[in-house]
Enzyme design. Sequence first.
Site, short mmCIF file in Angstrom:
data_model
loop_
_atom_site.label_atom_id
_atom_site.label_comp_id
_atom_site.label_asym_id
_atom_site.label_seq_id
_atom_site.Cartn_x
_atom_site.Cartn_y
_atom_site.Cartn_z
N ASP A 1 0.86 -1.18 0.00
CA ASP A 1 0.00 0.00 0.00
C ASP A 1 0.90 1.23 0.00
O ASP A 1 1.77 1.36 0.85
CB ASP A 1 -0.89 0.01 1.24
CG ASP A 1 -1.94 -1.10 1.18
OD1 ASP A 1 -2.03 -1.76 0.13
OD2 ASP A 1 -2.67 -1.28 2.18
N ASP B 1 -14.07 -4.70 -3.59
CA ASP B 1 -14.05 -4.69 -2.13
C ASP B 1 -15.45 -5.04 -1.65
O ASP B 1 -16.40 -4.31 -1.95
CB ASP B 1 -13.67 -3.29 -1.60
CG ASP B 1 -12.21 -2.94 -1.90
OD1 ASP B 1 -11.45 -3.85 -2.25
OD2 ASP B 1 -11.85 -1.76 -1.76
#
Lengths: 211, 251
Positions: B11, B130
């Site tokens: 990330d 997601d």
Amino acid sequence: MNIAIIDYESGNISSVINSFKAVCNNQNIKIRIEVTSDLKIISNSDKIILPGQGSFKNCTESLLKIEGLKDTLNKFAIINKKPLLGICVGMQMFADRGFEEIETKGLGWIPGNVKKIDNKNNQFKLPHIGWNELSFTTESKLFKSIKEKAHVYFVHSYKFIPEDEKFISSRTNYSEEIVASVEKENLFGTQFHPEKSDIVGLKIIENFIKL
Amino acid sequence: MLKHRIIPCLDVKNGRVVKGINFVDLKDVGDPVEQAKIYSKSGADEICFLDITASNENRETIFDVVKRTSENCFVPLTVGGGIKSLEDINKLLISGADKVSINTAAVNNENLIKESSKKFGSQCIVVAIDAKQKNDKWEIFTHGGGTETGIDAVEFAKKMEANGAGELLITSMDRDGTQKGYDIKLISEIEKNVNIPIIASGGVGNLEHLFEGVKYGKASAVLAASIFHYGTHSISEVKQYLDSKGIPVRI
């Protein structure tokens, strides 16, 4: 030596450029690598890389859009017999015909067709994405020092089926036997992406540069 | 035989690596290019960058990170976060990304997946889903998990396949950052309904979780962040483990 990477808007070629530069740097090889669609530069280069991503139809159309490119490549590879490496759809275009979206004429350098991989009634996911093993069928300078079952990176849903098996230099297996590379005199083609195949891929690129 | 891919995910925020717990509470833990090099050397089959706060912030830093990584790593590089347009995709690909992962824009702009897969090829278009469980179904969220959509995850996955996505990256919002393992039901339910490869994501805390993702989730690839990032396990350890359990991996 001059190497031309053919720029005909056939998709992303950054990785191809980076990998060739890295091999030259690591090996201390002095080579001019040019990314170009300039016919003069292409004709005068010693070796050619023909990349290709996306569909057979889009790639052949993009290639034909550049006036004179097909003839220049023909002259380079078929008449002058200088080394050319086709990658992925760049290799598939060696065929007579492709059947992605619609029947499309290829360069006709190695007799055969490009057809969809048989996914055995959805038992196998397509695209065939990831690392698969090479199984060699002939001895090739392109694969010097590469071991049987070495892993390389594939991403494709269509396969090249040459009419004559003698032009197949390696295979891989995904739901069925698939041509992983072809070779005909000075013509080399890989279905997989040497530029994304880690150390094995860099070695193959080095072998091509040193041909 | 095709091998299952092990994908470490980094990330990235403002050009630096961070790892979030449930997408918040970020900790700065390093340089993405150096991390990617380490992963690539230790056998990562692919590397993934998620520019997590890209939707709201200056995105230029990611292009430089991608460029430097692609000059040093010769395995596929997937980049996601804040991608809204064909131009965004093009810029990432030119910088050296091999694939892009699209989340919010895939929901908000249906044409983007259709157009981008046509223009750049399905091979480089990954749709990131997601999802959060709601009763016995899963609902998709956008904006890094911040926005509820009311859209069913399985239906959405099928639609993305039809629109030309080459792969689906499935993250369980319930599991992400928890180290409790993948949401196997979610992964396998989507896997059953599409014919493109699935990448399992969200919740890996130990080696067995990765095994479960492949064995029971039927994922083509397994993605994890923390266990690699904090050095709990190396990529080669993961591969040895999976190999010992009979999962085909590239060693």
